[in-house]
Write an enzyme that holds these catalytic residues in place. Structure first.
Site, PDB file in Angstrom:
ATOM      1  CE  LYS A 187       0.699   1.060   4.502  1.00 17.45           C
ATOM      2  NZ  LYS A 187       1.093   2.337   5.104  1.00 17.45           N
ATOM      3  CG  ASP A 240      -2.272   0.315   6.259  1.00 20.42           C
ATOM      4  OD1 ASP A 240      -2.256   1.530   6.527  1.00 20.42           O
ATOM      5  OD2 ASP A 240      -1.342  -0.449   6.559  1.00 20.42           O
TER       6      ASP A 240
END
Length: 329
Positions: A187, A240
């Site tokens: 991410k 996230d």
């Protein structure tokens, strides 16, 4: 219980505050005596405004003392220092002691996750991970937060859950450790891309596209590596990714903005002033995509921008003009 947090950066300090709030005696370790001296004298971290260190947090610079005296060890150094620090810890970790990694990254070259590094360097330990949509600035002020404790054994994950969980810090468990860590590391690469789009002045449509197609790339790779698809729909995956792409607390997004405005990645990291994990994870993500033969066009373009000098606008144009496809992961 006695708990140790190894690494007195913003995230390590925030987690020390959570543990202290739960009544544990917390030893906060740094290899830099001046850093510990300032934290203990001021009871504040200069990068965590509004947060105060409770009195049951003590400072320490002797790694042996924290490893031998504490029941759980939280390894909170940046990902590029995890192997080195774990190696230094290893002689002092007794069999079965739990070591919780909280850095988000994949080691370049070996392509190991952080728990895999711990398992390799500290074979006596039981490795776990704590990950999710959590900015240290908010956790340190005890704002409501949710996170995932991951471990191969459910019993280990539940132990970590019990250590950290309280009314402002809700902890879920997940035994898909690799899935939790792949989502956490990759991410940051997508967040760099989101920041670059912001630096170019693009809008919400672009951000939504990067988040959605970014989680598709991460999920494709993760499932090819044997991870569970539902992990990427959870806190350590899409959760996230959203918070890291959207918030100015995110050092990866801030670095991406600077790159979008024309800096190279080295200039951007110097200006951010902290470790930008996505820069280190980008090469590893590309290597994994090649190893597992998974298409990851956003990851490819981020690498070209960072390390091959490709202009950001040109990379966006190439992404938009890729071959026509059906939607799906």
């Amino acid at each position: 219980m006695k708990a140790a947090v190894i690494g007195a950066g913003t995230w390590g300090t925030a987690l020390a505050i959570v543990l202290a709030k739960n009544g544990h005696e917390v030893m906060l370790w740094s290899k830099f005596p001046a850093e510990i001296k300032e934290l203990m004298e001021t009871r504040r971290h200069r990068n965590l405004p509004g947060a105060v260190l409770p009195e049951n947090i003590t400072g320490e610079t002797a790694l042996r003392a924290v490893c031998e005296d504490c029941a759980v060890l939280v390894l909170a150094v940046p990902s590029i220092y995890v192997r080195e620090t774990a190696r230094e810890m290893s002689p002092y970790v007794s069999p079965g002691k739990i070591v919780v990694t909280v850095a988000k990254g994949i080691e370049e070259g070996s392509l190991l996750t952080m728990t895999e590094l711990v398992e390799q360097e500290i074979p006596a330990a039981r490795a776990a991970v704590l990950s999710g949509p959590t900015h240290a600035e908010e956790v340190s002020r005890l704002l409501p937060t949710t996170i995932v404790a991951g471990a191969r054994e459910e019993q280990t994950a539940r132990f970590v859950q019990d250590c950290f969980m309280n009314e402002s810090f809700r902890v879920y468990i997940n035994t898909d450790v690799k899935g939790v860590e792949i989502g956490a590391a990759l991410k940051n690469v997508i967040a760099l891309a989101a920041g670059m789009a912001d630096g170019l002045g693009y809008g919400d449509n672009t951000k939504a596209a990067l988040i959605t197609r970014g989680i598709a790339e991460i999920s494709r790779l993760g499932m090819k590596m044997g991870c569970r698809p539902e992990t990427f729909a959870g806190l350590s995956g899409i959760g996230d990714l959203i918070v890291t792409c959207a918030s100015m607390h995110s050092r990866n997004r801030r670095a991406g903005i600077l790159i979008g405005e024309g800096r190279n990645y080295e200039e951007a990291m110097r200006e951010v002033g902290q470790v930008v994990e996505g820069v280190y994870a980008a090469k590893a993500a590309l290597e994994l995509s090649e190893r597992y033969e998974v298409s990851m066009p956003i990851v490819e373009k981020v690498n070209e921008i960072l390390f091959a000098g490709k202009p950001v606008r040109e990379a966006v144009r190439e992404l938009m003009l890729r071959d026509r496809k059906e939607e799906g992961i």
